[in-house]
Enzyme design. Structure first.
Site, mmCIF file in Angstrom:
data_model
loop_
_atom_site.group_PDB
_atom_site.id
_atom_site.type_symbol
_atom_site.label_atom_id
_atom_site.label_comp_id
_atom_site.label_asym_id
_atom_site.label_seq_id
_atom_site.Cartn_x
_atom_site.Cartn_y
_atom_site.Cartn_z
ATOM 1 N N TYR A 145 28.932 54.646 73.558
ATOM 2 C CA TYR A 145 29.338 55.581 74.366
ATOM 3 C C TYR A 145 27.935 55.893 75.465
ATOM 4 O O TYR A 145 28.017 56.713 76.227
ATOM 5 C CB TYR A 145 29.675 56.566 73.450
ATOM 6 C CG TYR A 145 29.579 58.290 73.985
ATOM 7 C CD1 TYR A 145 30.597 58.367 74.472
ATOM 8 C CD2 TYR A 145 29.001 58.914 73.347
ATOM 9 C CE1 TYR A 145 31.567 59.617 75.370
ATOM 10 C CE2 TYR A 145 29.099 60.477 73.732
ATOM 11 C CZ TYR A 145 30.325 61.141 74.618
ATOM 12 O OH TYR A 145 30.658 61.428 74.974
ATOM 13 N N LYS A 149 27.173 56.501 79.325
ATOM 14 C CA LYS A 149 26.906 57.785 80.052
ATOM 15 C C LYS A 149 25.579 57.956 80.954
ATOM 16 O O LYS A 149 25.804 58.569 81.911
ATOM 17 C CB LYS A 149 26.893 58.372 79.041
ATOM 18 C CG LYS A 149 28.312 59.066 77.850
ATOM 19 C CD LYS A 149 29.108 59.820 79.626
ATOM 20 C CE LYS A 149 31.078 60.200 78.673
ATOM 21 N NZ LYS A 149 31.644 60.240 79.420
HETATM 22 P P1 NAD Z 1 39.058 63.638 74.861
HETATM 23 O O1 NAD Z 1 39.054 62.114 74.088
HETATM 24 O O2 NAD Z 1 40.020 64.914 74.847
HETATM 25 O O3 NAD Z 1 39.204 63.700 76.162
HETATM 26 C C1 NAD Z 1 38.896 61.968 77.512
HETATM 27 C C2 NAD Z 1 39.846 62.434 78.043
HETATM 28 O O4 NAD Z 1 40.045 60.832 78.680
HETATM 29 C C3 NAD Z 1 41.943 61.785 77.192
HETATM 30 O O5 NAD Z 1 42.664 62.600 77.347
HETATM 31 C C4 NAD Z 1 41.889 60.217 77.236
HETATM 32 O O6 NAD Z 1 42.904 59.635 76.744
HETATM 33 C C5 NAD Z 1 40.784 60.488 78.580
HETATM 34 N N1 NAD Z 1 40.481 58.695 79.222
HETATM 35 C C6 NAD Z 1 40.611 57.733 78.515
HETATM 36 N N2 NAD Z 1 39.806 56.840 78.924
HETATM 37 C C7 NAD Z 1 40.202 56.581 79.952
HETATM 38 C C8 NAD Z 1 40.949 55.943 81.240
HETATM 39 N N3 NAD Z 1 40.733 54.895 80.931
HETATM 40 N N4 NAD Z 1 41.951 56.001 82.701
HETATM 41 C C9 NAD Z 1 41.903 57.608 82.105
HETATM 42 N N5 NAD Z 1 41.800 58.538 81.281
HETATM 43 C C10 NAD Z 1 41.594 58.116 80.070
HETATM 44 O O7 NAD Z 1 37.110 63.802 74.613
HETATM 45 P P2 NAD Z 1 37.081 65.010 75.245
HETATM 46 O O8 NAD Z 1 36.078 65.748 74.038
HETATM 47 O O9 NAD Z 1 37.502 66.436 76.042
HETATM 48 O O10 NAD Z 1 35.750 65.012 76.425
HETATM 49 C C11 NAD Z 1 35.880 65.073 77.381
HETATM 50 C C12 NAD Z 1 34.320 64.368 78.203
HETATM 51 O O11 NAD Z 1 33.540 65.103 78.216
HETATM 52 C C13 NAD Z 1 34.136 62.695 77.827
HETATM 53 O O12 NAD Z 1 33.927 62.511 79.402
HETATM 54 C C14 NAD Z 1 32.744 63.544 77.100
HETATM 55 O O13 NAD Z 1 32.554 62.169 77.093
HETATM 56 C C15 NAD Z 1 32.569 64.191 77.875
HETATM 57 N N6 NAD Z 1 31.837 64.791 76.280
HETATM 58 C C16 NAD Z 1 32.004 65.731 75.528
HETATM 59 C C17 NAD Z 1 31.970 66.816 74.707
HETATM 60 C C18 NAD Z 1 32.489 67.553 73.606
HETATM 61 O O14 NAD Z 1 31.798 67.990 72.793
HETATM 62 N N7 NAD Z 1 33.816 67.547 73.362
HETATM 63 C C19 NAD Z 1 30.608 66.433 74.303
HETATM 64 C C20 NAD Z 1 29.915 66.124 75.734
HETATM 65 C C21 NAD Z 1 30.713 65.043 76.653
#
Ligand code: NAD
Length: 323
Positions: A145, A149
Site C-alpha cells: 500500500y 501510493k
Molecule cells: P474503500 O476500500 O472503501 O474504497 C476504495 C474503492 O476503490 C472501493 O470501492 C473499491 O472497490 C475500489 N477499487 C479498488 N481497486 C479498484 C480497481 N482496480 N478498479 C476500480 N475500482 C477499484 O477505501 P476508502 O477508505 O474509501 O479509500 C479511498 C481512497 O482514499 C483510497 O485510495 C485510499 O488509499 C485513500 N485514503 C483513505 C483513507 C481513509 O482513512 N479512509 C486514508 C488515506 C487515504
C-alpha cells in the site's frame, strides 16, 4: 462540471459522489467493487447526473465526452483489504494511477490523487509535515500500500512536470464515518462493532500508539477544496486531534454505553507508533480546517453502525462486493 471518481463506490468515494451531485455536478463513478459496494451509491442511482461504470481501472479507462476533473480514489485502503489483495493494491496504485492520469491528460482535466499519511511510514518526525519524506519499509507487509501510493505520487508529479497535466496530491489521514465496513479491520469500525455486539475491544500492543482521526465530511471538504484550486500539493488533510488507540477504544466504549472488556492483541508489523498531521499548509493554501470534533463524529458514526447492525446488514458486507 463533469467529474470522474475512481473508487466511487467505496467509503470515501461514495461520500465524494454524494457531495458533488449535491453541488450540481455530473458524476461518473468507476469501480470494480473489490472493496466497495453498489449499496454505497444506490441512494444516488435515481439522480440523472450520476453514472456508474463497473470496471477495473488497472485494465483500461475510457469515458466518452468531456471531463473536467478526475478524482482517483480507487485502491484498497484498510490493512485487512490490502494484505488480502497485495498485487491488486500495487496494480491500482501504479497502473490504475497511470490510466487515470492518462484520462485526465486526454481530456485536459484536473487530476487529484488520493494519497495517504502512510507515505510517512513509521514517522521519525512528529507531527508530519508535507516536507517530510517518510520512513517506509519497502519490503514489509504494508509496503504494498505505502509504496504503491509513493509511486502514485511520483507518477502524478511526472505527469505534471512532463505533460503539463493539472494535478493535485492529497495526503489523507485516518478518516472515519458512515459506510465503513464493520469488518474492514480499521480501528474505528472494529471497536464500534465490538462494543455494540458486546465482544472484547481488541487493542493492538499496549495501545499507546496514536492516531489522529478525521470525520468524513471534513475530509471530503478538504479534497474538494484542493480539487477546486490549482494547488499541486502534496497537502495533508486530517484532524490533528491525536489520541492513543487505548483512549480511542475507551471513548468508543463510553459513547456506546458498552460493558465490553478491552483485550490486548499482537501489534501488526511496521504499525506506525504515532500519526498526526500538520495542517498549516491546508489552512494557508486552501483555507481548510477540520470542523467536526472526534466525539461528535464518533457519535454520528456509532448511530449509523447501530442502524446497520440492527438491520442485519453488517455481516453481508464483510468483504466488499467481490473481496
Ligand atoms: P474503500 O476500500 O472503501 O474504497 C476504495 C474503492 O476503490 C472501493 O470501492 C473499491 O472497490 C475500489 N477499487 C479498488 N481497486 C479498484 C480497481 N482496480 N478498479 C476500480 N475500482 C477499484 O477505501 P476508502 O477508505 O474509501 O479509500 C479511498 C481512497 O482514499 C483510497 O485510495 C485510499 O488509499 C485513500 N485514503 C483513505 C483513507 C481513509 O482513512 N479512509 C486514508 C488515506 C487515504
Amino acid at each position: 462540471m463533469r467529474i470522474v471518481v475512481t473508487g466511487g463506490a467505496g467509503f470515501l468515494g461514495s461520500h465524494l459522489c454524494e457531495r458533488l451531485l449535491a453541488r450540481g455536478a455530473d458524476v461518473t463513478c468507476m469501480d470494480d467493487f473489490l472493496t466497495g459496494s453498489p449499496r454505497n451509491v444506490e441512494h444516488l442511482m435515481g439522480n440523472p447526473g450520476f453514472h456508474v461504470i463497473e470496471c477495473d481501472v488497472t485494465g483500461f479507462v475510457h469515458v466518452p465526452g468531456e471531463v473536467d476533473l478526475v478524482l482517483h480514489f480507487a485502491s484498497a485502503a484498510s490493512p485487512i483489504d490490502y494484505l488480502r489483495h497485495p498485487i491488486e493494491t500495487l496494480k491500482v496504485g501504479s497502473l490504475g494511477t497511470l490510466h487515470a492520469l492518462g484520462l485526465a491528460k486526454e481530456k485536459g482535466a484536473r487530476f487529484v490523487l488520493a494519497s495517504t499519511s502512510e507515505v510517512y511510514g513509521d514517522p521519525l518526525e512528529h507531527p508530519q509535515r508535507e516536507s517530510y519524506w517518510g520512513n517506509v519499509n519497502p519490503v514489509g507487509p504494508r509496503s504494498v500500500y505505502d509504496e504503491a501510493k509513493r509511486f502514485a505520487e511520483s507518477l502524478t508529479t511526472a505527469y505534471r512536470n512532463s505533460n503539463g497535466t493539472d494535478t493535485g496530491i492529497v495526503r489523507i489521514f485516518n478518516t472515519y464515518g458512515p459506510r465503513m465496513r464493520p469488518h474492514d479491520g480499521r480501528a474505528i469500525p472494529t471497536f464500534i462493532r465490538q462494543a455494540l455486539t458486546g465482544e472484547p475491544l481488541t487493542v493492538a500492543g499496549d495501545g499507546r500508539q496514536t492516531r489522529s482521526i478525521c470525520y468524513v465530511d471534513d475530509t471530503v471538504e478538504g479534497v474538494l477544496a484542493l480539487a477546486g484550486s490549482d494547488f499541486e500539493g502534496p497537502v495533508n488533510i486530517g484532524n490533528p486531534s491525536e489520541m492513543s488507540m487505548l483512549e480511542l477504544a475507551e471513548t468508543i466504549r463510553d459513547l456506546t454505553g458498552s460493558s465490553s472488556p478491552i483485550r490486548f492483541v499482537d501489534r501488526p508489523a511496521d504499525d506506525p507508533a504515532v500519526r498526526r498531521p500538520d495542517t498549516s499548509l491546508a489552512a494557508e493554501r486552501l483555507g481548510w480546517h477540520p470542523r467536526v470534533d472526534p466525539i461528535t463524529g464518533l457519535r454520528r458514526t456509532i448511530e449509523w453502525f447501530t442502524a446497520e447492525l440492527r438491520g442485519g446488514r453488517a455481516e453481508a458486507d464483510a468483504g466488499g462486493s467481490r473481496g
